[in-house]
Scaffold this active site. Structure first.
Site, PDB file in Angstrom:
ATOM      1  N   ILE A 193       0.874  -1.181   0.000  1.00 49.77           N
ATOM      2  CA  ILE A 193       0.000   0.000   0.000  1.00 49.77           C
ATOM      3  C   ILE A 193       0.908   1.227   0.000  1.00 49.77           C
ATOM      4  CG2 ILE A 193      -1.917   1.151   1.198  1.00 49.77           C
ATOM      5  CD1 ILE A 193      -2.226  -1.406   2.923  1.00 49.77           C
ATOM      6  N   ILE A 198       4.160  -1.373   3.506  1.00 48.67           N
ATOM      7  CA  ILE A 198       3.961   0.053   3.229  1.00 48.67           C
ATOM      8  C   ILE A 198       5.012   0.533   2.236  1.00 48.67           C
ATOM      9  CG2 ILE A 198       3.831   2.377   4.236  1.00 48.67           C
ATOM     10  CD1 ILE A 198       1.506   0.406   4.991  1.00 48.67           C
ATOM     11  N   LYS A 199       4.516   1.153   1.170  1.00 48.93           N
ATOM     12  CA  LYS A 199       5.423   1.645   0.119  1.00 48.93           C
ATOM     13  C   LYS A 199       5.821   3.091   0.392  1.00 48.93           C
ATOM     14  CE  LYS A 199       4.651   0.327  -4.345  1.00 48.93           C
ATOM     15  NZ  LYS A 199       3.785   0.215  -5.539  1.00 48.93           N
ATOM     16  N   TYR A 200       7.118   3.286   0.477  1.00 44.76           N
ATOM     17  CA  TYR A 200       7.694   4.631   0.590  1.00 44.76           C
ATOM     18  C   TYR A 200       8.632   4.825  -0.602  1.00 44.76           C
ATOM     19  CZ  TYR A 200       6.494   4.313   5.629  1.00 44.76           C
ATOM     20  OH  TYR A 200       5.849   4.172   6.833  1.00 44.76           O
TER      21      TYR A 200
END
Ligand code: E4P
Length: 294
Positions: A83, A112-114
């Site tokens: 996400i 979690i996509k950063y």
């Protein structure tokens, strides 16, 4: 159905649970899923809302994204659902972390996509300390991948780094070389970062990802359907990959660099034109779709 499962985990690159289900029925399994703001904006239900004249508030946008990943979550295996936080070029690490913490609670198998920027790396460093799984996206250089390694050392679950193959190909550089170079560099590491080949456009990209033993590959449903129609080929020992553009012109090789993974992550050059461009594109795609009243 696929009988000879490759070692590389297969993720669907998309934003529509029905599409994920169709792929699952076709292949027999789906290891995971990646989403991003451009893909979520294309989700059929979101498109329908927009077409009916609805303008989504930021809170509604978030809830739509949440509903989508909650539908995808039970369909996939242990590679989870990635996400992506909403980040423009001014978003701070703290802001990304706040979003990441909330999104991580949406589903039990979230990553979690950063982005691979200074702020994205800081957010990732703080996230792994809080046991939030991360996927570092928009990776276009070996230096960025080295920084991901250094910033997330000690993570208690695998960290993903996503080299974007197709977008490098688009500007004449051989994107598969980046995957090859990162894999080679990580051979000297502790194995905590897994390479997720992304921006896959062709069956050849997919086969080369298998051949290079990328731990994961995220693939648009269209390419997975083509792969199925071709009878699920796998690369053999003599597999050779020749990167070429749409006109058959050979792509420029990307040279391997000797980088010291033990250096502090801030020592690595993080800036990359395509990372900046990618962030701007995600923001533009999302805004233009969601803010438009029909
Ligand atoms: C996945 O995590 C990426 O967001 C995706 O593969 C990007 O693909 P594209 O370059 O085709 O947009």
């Amino acid at each position: 159905m696929l009988t000879n499962k490759p070692k590389t985990k297969i993720l669907v690159d998309g934003g529509d649970p029905n599409e994920t289900l169709r792929v699952k029925n076709l292949i027999g399994f789906v290891d995971g899923q990646t989403t991003n703001p451009s893909l979520i904006a294309k989700n059929p239900e979101i498109q329908q809302l927009i077409a009916s004249g609805h303008t989504l508030s930021p809170e509604e946008e978030k809830n739509e994204y949440k509903k989508i990943v909650q539908s995808i979550s039970p369909l996939v295996g242990d590679a989870g659902v990635s996400i992506e936080v909403f980040a423009d070029l001014n978003t701070t690490a703290k802001d990304m972390l706040v979003q990441g913490q909330e999104m991580f609670r949406w589903i039990p198998n979230a990553y979690i996509k950063y982005p691979c920027t200074h702020e994205g790396l800081r957010a990732a460093q703080m996230s792994v300390q809080k046991s939030i799984r991360v996927n570092m996206t928009l990776c276009f250089s070996q230096e960025q991948a080295a920084a991901v390694y250094a910033a997330t050392k000690g993570s208690n679950s695998p960290v993903y780094v996503s080299p974007f193959v197709g977008r490098l190909d688009d500007r004449g550089e051989d994107g598969m070389d980046l995957v090859r170079n990162i894999k080679k560099m990580y051979e000297r590491g502790d194995g905590h970062v897994h390479v997720l080949a992304a921006s896959i456009r062709t069956i050849n990209h997919l086969l080369c990802s298998f051949f290079l033993c990328a731990e994961l590959a995220t693939v648009p449903s269209k390419v997975l359907h083509e792969w199925a129609s071709a009878g699920f080929p796998l690369p053999d020992k003599g597999f050779t990959y020749k990167g070429a553009d749409a006109n058959g012109k050979p792509l420029k090789p990307i040279q391997y660099k000797e980088l010291d993974l033990n250096l502090p992550w801030e020592n690595f050059e993080l800036a990359h034109e395509l990372t900046t461009k990618g962030i701007k594109k995600f923001v533009a795609d999302y805004e233009s779709t969601l803010r438009r009243s029909a």
